[in-house]
Write an enzyme that holds these catalytic residues in place. Structure first.
Site, short mmCIF file in Angstrom:
data_model
loop_
_atom_site.label_atom_id
_atom_site.label_comp_id
_atom_site.label_asym_id
_atom_site.label_seq_id
_atom_site.Cartn_x
_atom_site.Cartn_y
_atom_site.Cartn_z
CB SER A 31 -0.86 0.05 1.26
OG SER A 31 -1.57 -1.13 1.42
CG HIS A 62 -3.69 -4.78 -2.53
ND1 HIS A 62 -2.37 -5.00 -2.24
CD2 HIS A 62 -4.20 -4.13 -1.46
CE1 HIS A 62 -2.09 -4.51 -1.04
NE2 HIS A 62 -3.18 -3.98 -0.55
CG HIS A 84 -3.15 -9.44 1.64
ND1 HIS A 84 -3.48 -8.73 0.50
CD2 HIS A 84 -2.22 -8.70 2.30
CE1 HIS A 84 -2.77 -7.60 0.49
NE2 HIS A 84 -2.00 -7.56 1.55
CD GLU A 87 -6.75 -10.99 -1.20
OE1 GLU A 87 -7.36 -10.87 -2.26
OE2 GLU A 87 -5.53 -10.74 -1.08
CB ALA A 114 0.82 -0.05 4.65
CG MET A 212 -3.07 -7.83 8.18
SD MET A 212 -4.71 -7.31 7.73
CE MET A 212 -5.13 -6.22 9.11
CB SER A 213 1.58 -8.84 3.56
OG SER A 213 2.32 -7.65 3.83
CG ASN A 236 -2.06 2.12 11.37
OD1 ASN A 236 -1.79 1.61 10.28
ND2 ASN A 236 -2.28 1.42 12.45
N1 HPA Z 1 -2.36 -3.74 11.84
C1 HPA Z 1 -2.22 -4.71 10.92
N2 HPA Z 1 -1.95 -4.45 9.65
C2 HPA Z 1 -1.79 -3.18 9.28
C3 HPA Z 1 -1.91 -2.12 10.20
C4 HPA Z 1 -2.21 -2.42 11.55
O1 HPA Z 1 -2.33 -1.54 12.42
N3 HPA Z 1 -1.69 -0.98 9.50
C5 HPA Z 1 -1.42 -1.33 8.22
N4 HPA Z 1 -1.49 -2.66 8.07
#
Ligand code: HPA
Length: 275
Positions: A31, A62, A84, A87, A114, A212-213, A236
């Site tokens: 991302s 994606h 992922h 999915e 990300a 998650m990857s 974040n």
């Molecule tokens: N958690 C899991 N996966 C993510 C996050 C998160 O806070 N931010 C971006 N991908």
């Protein structure tokens, strides 16, 4: 022959019907790097949907294709969009594209993503060099009959992220004035974000970022002998570290904001990769 390997060879056959391009570096665009293709002299694009049996991503942002081209003089294949585990694909399918890029000729894998910041000194928008990972919360992609043609049954994982490539990334960040955090990335399955208690647990375990990857891809790449490096964009602060709830939109917006630095670091690093 191993069924996974047969599938891989069928996908390779299909790619070779379309292009004889031989990449040396494989780049997975997470991302925020979605429009990175602008920095590549593109030679050929191959939508995943054109490869029979290839898993096709369903996540917004994606859209999937391989982009073959050059960054400076270095021949690369980029994955615009990854698959992922959440999915619903078997993890062997999640790592199939990585193995396929290895069979195309890529000896180096550059992973990007990300991620949520778990380390309390991180800020949204930071970039983090991945130094190691925690894989125990995601399924291991090597479970099942070993593909002997690719690698050994019990591969060593003591140096998944290549020391020289880490050094190169740090050097390039310093040369271009790009602030770079470093740390440990943990992959959880998603698709739900973590709870605050889970984030506290991850911090106790020594994690700096969560996503998650990436980890299953790094394990499969290490198994088949690729040199691996990775950078997370901290989009974040993880759950419980901020008063507001997390959203996919926020993750994408923050990743887009960090994109110019992220792209610069990736481009400058790849230019100097010895392949
Ligand atoms: N958690 C899991 N996966 C993510 C996050 C998160 O806070 N931010 C971006 N991908």
């Amino acid at each position: 022959m191993n069924q996974e390997y047969e599938k891989l060879l069928r996908c390779l056959d299909r790619v070779r019907q379309k292009t004889d391009f031989i990449p040396r570096v494989a780049l997975v665009l997470g991302s925020g790097l979605g429009d990175y293709a602008q920095d590549i002299q593109i030679e050929y694009e191959l939508p995943y949907g054109d490869i029979a049996g290839f898993p096709v991503s369903t996540v917004p942002g994606h859209a999937g294709k391989f982009i073959f081209g050059r960054i400076d003089q270095v021949p690369v294949v980029c994955m615009k969009g990854r698959v992922h585990y959440y999915e619903g694909y078997p993890v062997s399918d999640v790592v199939l594209p990585i193995r396929l890029m290895k069979l195309m000729g890529a000896g180096i894998l550059f992973l990007t993503n990300a991620a949520g910041g778990v380390n309390s000194s991180f800020h949204a928008g930071d970039l983090m060099l991945i130094r190691d990972h925690i894989s125990v919360f995601a399924p291991n992609p090597l479970i099942g009959e070993n593909i002997e043609e690719l690698g050994t049954r019990f591969p060593d994982m003591s140096a998944v992220y290549d020391g020289e490539l880490q050094h190169l990334i740090r050097r390039k960040a310093a040369e271009h004035g790009i602030f770079l955090q470093q740390g440990i990335y943990a992959q959880l399955t998603g698709p739900s974000f973590e709870s605050p208690a889970e984030i506290r647990m991850l911090r106790l375990l020594g994690c700096d970022a969560v996503g998650m990857s990436t980890v299953v891809e790094a394990i499969a790449a290490n198994h088949c002998g690729m040199r691996v490096c990775g950078i997370s964009c901290i989009s974040n602060l993880a759950a419980g570290m901020n008063p507001s709830p997390l959203s996919h939109k926020e993750v994408q917006e923050a990743a887009d904001m960090a994109a110019p630095h992220f792209k610069k670091l990736v481009t400058e690093t790849i230019k100097d990769m010895k392949v």
